[in-house]
Design a protein around this motif. Structure first.
Motif: not given
Length: 225
Positions: A117-125, A137-140, A150-151
């Protein structure tokens, strides 16, 4: 044995695995696709958190249903096989692809034990108009700890113009590259059927929550840095 065309293998394998279909997530934009699929998957993790804690193997079912329809596992499997597919029959290659898919499900499920349940941040397009492969990219975000990075490596199907993921890069290490290195020598010595059986056994392993977090998870799926 005769060389098998990738098209024939894909067709046969898709028929064999036709029980899985993608939902209404758009596959025309790799960034949108990964974001939507990730959100659907992580939302389900959150909804079923208590059941997953009691039975971590439920993660395999979630990955199979929510993530795998967007993974080009056939392409990944044949990249691992490389030229060794020339010495294998069509049936042996199909069995390898199916076993590789199940192995990926188990590996991805183990990686996702890191999510709590951590915050998820997505790499800008980025502009991908001229690209055939992009990394999304996806950062947890894990409190005061370094983010879990994770990429998803995503490839464009030039016939359908749809994008599908074919590799997961966890903490800078490619799962596909690691499997290529691990399996190539075994393929050379023992052939496709034995490697297929090895993947089947690996895919049966239970999903477990590791005490030491991401380092133990990386070791578990064979991509220890």
């Amino acid at each position: 044995m005769k060389s098998i065309s990738m098209k024939a293998v894909f067709f046969g394998t898709l028929l064999f695995c036709s029980n899985v279909f993608a939902s209404d997530v758009s596959m025309e934009d790799p960034y949108v696709m990964i974001k939507e699929v990730s959100q659907i998957t992580f939302d389900r993790f959150a909804r079923e958190e208590q059941q997953i804690k009691a039975n971590p193997n439920l993660l395999k079912g979630i990955v199979r249903e929510e993530l795998m329809p967007y993974v080009f596992y056939q392409y990944a499997a044949l990249k691992v096989l490389g030229n060794y597919r020339k010495d294998a029959s069509r049936e042996e290659i199909q069995e390898f692809v199916v076993a590789f898919r199940e192995y990926l499900i188990t590996s991805y499920a183990q990686v996702f034990t890191l999510y709590d349940n951590q915050k998820i941040e997505f790499e800008p397009a980025k502009d991908f108009d001229k690209e055939k492969i992009v990394m999304v990219g996806v950062d947890v975000i894990d409190g005061n700890r370094p983010p879990i990075n994770l990429k998803f490596k995503v490839r464009k199907n030039t016939k359908t113009n749809e994008w599908q993921a074919f590799d997961l890069v966890a903490e800078g290490v490619s799962l596909l590259d690691a499997k290529q290195k691990e399996l190539r020598s075994i393929l050379a010595q023992n052939g496709v059927p034995q490697v297929t059986e090895m993947l089947r056994e690996k895919s049966k392993r239970d999903i477990v929550f590791k005490k030491n977090g991401k380092d133990d998870v990386m070791k578990e799926i064979g991509i220890d840095k």
